[in-house]
Each structure stands twice: as C-alpha cells, then as structure tokens.
Design a protein around this motif. Sequence first.
Motif, short mmCIF file in Angstrom:
data_model
loop_
_atom_site.label_atom_id
_atom_site.label_comp_id
_atom_site.label_asym_id
_atom_site.label_seq_id
_atom_site.Cartn_x
_atom_site.Cartn_y
_atom_site.Cartn_z
N VAL A 110 -14.03 53.26 49.09
CA VAL A 110 -14.81 52.01 49.17
C VAL A 110 -16.23 52.27 48.67
N LEU A 111 -16.87 51.21 48.18
CA LEU A 111 -18.26 51.31 47.78
C LEU A 111 -19.14 51.34 49.02
N ILE A 112 -20.11 52.23 49.02
CA ILE A 112 -21.06 52.29 50.13
C ILE A 112 -22.49 52.02 49.64
N GLY A 113 -22.65 51.83 48.34
CA GLY A 113 -23.96 51.52 47.79
C GLY A 113 -23.83 51.09 46.35
N ALA A 114 -24.82 50.31 45.90
CA ALA A 114 -24.80 49.86 44.51
C ALA A 114 -26.18 49.38 44.12
N THR A 115 -26.48 49.47 42.83
CA THR A 115 -27.71 48.93 42.29
C THR A 115 -27.36 48.04 41.11
N SER A 116 -27.97 46.86 41.09
CA SER A 116 -27.77 45.91 40.01
C SER A 116 -29.12 45.59 39.41
N ALA A 117 -29.41 46.16 38.26
CA ALA A 117 -30.70 45.96 37.61
C ALA A 117 -30.50 45.28 36.26
N GLY A 118 -31.33 44.29 35.99
CA GLY A 118 -31.21 43.59 34.72
C GLY A 118 -31.58 42.13 34.88
N PRO A 119 -31.33 41.32 33.84
CA PRO A 119 -31.57 39.89 33.97
C PRO A 119 -30.74 39.34 35.14
N ALA A 120 -31.38 38.62 36.05
CA ALA A 120 -30.69 38.08 37.23
C ALA A 120 -30.04 39.18 38.06
N GLY A 121 -30.66 40.36 38.07
CA GLY A 121 -30.09 41.47 38.83
C GLY A 121 -29.90 41.16 40.30
N GLY A 122 -30.81 40.40 40.89
CA GLY A 122 -30.67 40.03 42.29
C GLY A 122 -29.50 39.11 42.54
N GLU A 123 -29.16 38.27 41.59
CA GLU A 123 -28.02 37.37 41.74
C GLU A 123 -26.70 38.12 41.54
N VAL A 124 -26.67 39.01 40.56
CA VAL A 124 -25.47 39.81 40.33
C VAL A 124 -25.16 40.68 41.55
N LEU A 125 -26.19 41.02 42.30
CA LEU A 125 -26.01 41.87 43.48
C LEU A 125 -25.07 41.27 44.51
N TYR A 126 -24.95 39.95 44.53
CA TYR A 126 -24.18 39.30 45.58
C TYR A 126 -22.76 39.85 45.70
N GLY A 127 -22.06 39.95 44.58
CA GLY A 127 -20.69 40.46 44.63
C GLY A 127 -20.61 41.88 45.15
N LEU A 128 -21.58 42.69 44.77
CA LEU A 128 -21.61 44.07 45.26
C LEU A 128 -21.94 44.11 46.75
N ASN A 129 -22.77 43.19 47.19
CA ASN A 129 -23.08 43.09 48.61
C ASN A 129 -21.82 42.79 49.42
N VAL A 130 -21.03 41.85 48.93
CA VAL A 130 -19.77 41.52 49.60
C VAL A 130 -18.84 42.73 49.64
N ALA A 131 -18.77 43.43 48.52
CA ALA A 131 -17.86 44.59 48.44
C ALA A 131 -18.24 45.67 49.43
N VAL A 132 -19.55 45.95 49.54
CA VAL A 132 -20.00 46.98 50.47
C VAL A 132 -19.84 46.51 51.91
N HIS A 133 -20.21 45.29 52.19
CA HIS A 133 -20.14 44.78 53.55
C HIS A 133 -18.70 44.71 54.06
N ALA A 134 -17.82 44.20 53.22
CA ALA A 134 -16.43 44.01 53.63
C ALA A 134 -15.57 45.24 53.40
N GLU A 135 -16.16 46.29 52.82
CA GLU A 135 -15.44 47.52 52.52
C GLU A 135 -14.16 47.23 51.73
N VAL A 136 -14.34 46.46 50.67
CA VAL A 136 -13.20 46.13 49.80
C VAL A 136 -12.79 47.39 49.06
N PRO A 137 -11.51 47.77 49.09
CA PRO A 137 -11.08 48.98 48.39
C PRO A 137 -11.42 48.93 46.90
N VAL A 138 -11.85 50.06 46.37
CA VAL A 138 -12.22 50.12 44.97
C VAL A 138 -11.06 49.76 44.07
N ASP A 139 -9.86 50.20 44.43
CA ASP A 139 -8.72 49.87 43.57
C ASP A 139 -8.43 48.37 43.55
#
Length: 455
Positions: free
Chosen positions: A402-431
């Motif tokens: 599972v993902l335990i951290g992520a960085t989203s940098a770029g145009p609208a990087g803070g908005e793109v972060l949302y999906g990664l936030n869900v993945a880390v919070h919900a511990e969605v399997p990487v596969d």
Amino acid sequence: MSANEQADVVVVGLGPGGEYVAGTLAEAGLDVVGVEAELVGGECPYWACVPSKMMIRAGNLLAEAARVPALAGEAVVSPDWTRVAGRIRDEATDDWNDQVAADRFAAKGGRLVRGRGRLVGPRQLMVGDRTFEARRGVVLATGTRPRIPAVPGLEGTPYWTSRDAVAAKELPASMLVLGGGAIGVELAQVFARFKCAVTVIEGQDRLLAQEEPEAGELAAEALRADGVSVFTGARARQVSHDGTAFTVRLDGDEQLLSAERLLVATGRHADLTPLGVDTVGLDPTAGAVPTDGRMRAGEGLWAIGDITGRGAFTHMSMYQAEIAVRDILGQPGPDADYRALPRVTFTDPEIGAVGLTERQARERGLRVRTSVVTIASSTRGWIHGPGNEGFIKLVEDADRGVLIGATSAGPAGGEVLYGLNVAVHAEVPVDRLQHMIYTYPTFHRTIEAALGALR
C-alpha cells in the motif's frame, strides 16, 4: 468578589477550528463562551490562507501572461500591487474587522468574550478579572505564533512577519527572507513576481526541508526562475538595520546581504505558559498539548489545532474540531487518524504531499519501494508546455503493498493530490490502483506511470 460565571463549554481561541467547535456546540443548545484575544476567525482568513492565496493567484496570473508568447501570441502586463492589497482589504479581511464573524457566532447562540484566557484549574478559566466555570469542559484552540530566531541584532529592528507581508499596501524594492519553508517560499515567489528583488536564506541544506528532497529542489528552481536568489545551508549570524535597510551577515561567511525589508519566516510555535496549563497538570514548557484520539487533553479538557503539534494547517484544525464536537456531545465516530496528513505549498508549481516521506518511512524501519515520474513526461504535461515543471513521487510499504506517502508537484498539484490522499488514507492496495482507469489526457494520469515505475 463576584461569583464565577457559568457555561457548559468555554472555547479558548476562535480560529477556524475553535470557531467551528464553539458555533456548532452553541447551535446544539449548549451554553458556550468563546474567548478570543484578536480577531474571530483567527490567522487563516485575516493573515494566512485566504489573503496569501489571493496574493498567489495574482502572481500566478502574471507568470501565465509571460508564457503567452510561447503558445498563443503577445501579451504585455504591468504588475500593480494596489489591486492585490485592495482585494485583501475589501474582500478578505474587511480591513481586519471581524464584526461579521462575531455576529455570525452570536447568531448561533454563542457568547463572545474579548481577551486572553488562562486556565486557573480544571474547567476554570480567567479572562481579565472574570472567571468562568465550564460544566462540561474547556477547549483549547489558541494556535501558534511566529518563531523568531535568536539572531544577534534582530530584536528591536522593524522586521516583518507574514502578517506584515500580507498587510503591505506597497511592496518594498527588495526583501530578504529568513526561512525556506512553505510560508517563506510562497511569499518570496509572489513578491518577486511583483518586481521585488528577493533573497531567501535557509539554514537547512534545501528548501521545504520537511518534504521530499525533490520538492525542495523544484521549489528552488522555481524561485530562481522568478529571479529569487536562494541560499541554502546558510544561517544568519548578525542582523543590523540602519533606519533604511537591513543587512544580514551569514554564518561562516563574510558575505553581507542587504535589502529594504527583512521577512522572518522561520516557523511557528505554541506558547503554553500564558495558558496556565500547569494548573491542569500539563507541562507549560512543552511544544504541544498531548491529546488522545478524541482530542482529550485531560478531564474536561480538549485541545485542537496547531497547539496539538499535528501540523499548523486549517484543515487539521477543522478535522480535529469535528472529533472534539462529537466527543463533547457524546456522538459516535472514529478517533483521530493522522496517517494521511495532506499539505500543499502553493508555489507555482504547487507542491502537494500526503503521508510519509521516503526518509520518514525508512527511519521507521519499513521496507519501501519508490518512484519519481515527471509531469512533463505525461501527455498533458507536454501539451501544457511552459509551466509544466513537477513530478509524482510515490512511497510504498512493500511488505503490505500500500502507499504510505506521495508527493504531487506541478500545475494543480494540490488538486491532483486528492486521489493520492484517498489511496493513502484508505490503504488501497497498489495492485488495485494499477488497474484503475485513468482519464486521458490529465495531469493525474501521471500517477499511473508512477505506479508502474515503483522499484
């Protein structure tokens, strides 16, 4: 001696979280006293989140206009800080008048008391010569204040904090910034885009030292592209002010840096001593108020926001406020969970992050896999052209998948972060993440490539 005044709950500090707690409990029918020493609403709407993002929005427009010749034709812009300062005064702060916020709290049934609150025992608080007894308890939400470094010569000079920078009606011709954290780099970039000559001095070996190294490198590149001089691994040894300009001597270096203004942006800290926390068994010299999963700091005592040491973010304060409200009202709900703490540095490009950095994960003894994929390598990044700097970095707990951290940098990087936030919070399997359908062409599609690049 007058009798103590009674209330169900006393909330000390009416920043975003404190105001929410006080207002929500009052609407629920409790007798609530809200204590505020400055402005109802706190740092965020008057000196931080809201006005600073207005500044950033304006600076970003200037930067985008400069990119027009490469893609669309010709554009000529003339920076005008009075437009920004006027919007901050008229739209964001009412010229730093909190009457609207105070009336909003009163309309919910709360009682506003102006002044500084100090605990004098369990469920007891003094404000001036008034003493309040809280039948259910006290909520501490007093936030933090700027940390001013003990640099010889600094004390007594007219240095700025972020409040002064946000409230500036006119920009200086030049400015030195002590501190390369989020506040320092955001304000440095804005001022530079409005033609102020800016120099950033950071004691750590990179900017944004709490984030991934790649984030610090990107921030430095972005600032330099806007004409900012960046000194890392450099500490101020001496500060002087001659009535017109500041001069800073760097530690171990004979180089002198001079500018019209000096902005101190070296972090924030909680000062618990004036709160009288020793009267309820807490350490007044501590850097934060320890809380449990329900935001309890003791019997009949809750703490939320910056003073809990979980991150000086409005969204953290609001998250903890919800939990405290539920606990005070006896409502069910989950305890606080800080695994997926999101944060964004609103530079251009935006730098969003959630969870652990690679270094933090390894320091915890985890076996990790990581990947870094640039935004420019994606179709949307290529289409975007100038201003497409950035990257996606993923940190995976390889043993759990599972993902335990992520960085989203770029145009609208803070908005793109949302999906990664869900993945880390919900511990969605990487596969499972690897087999999602990612919209084309989008910036967030870069996440798919980063998942495939995990090593």
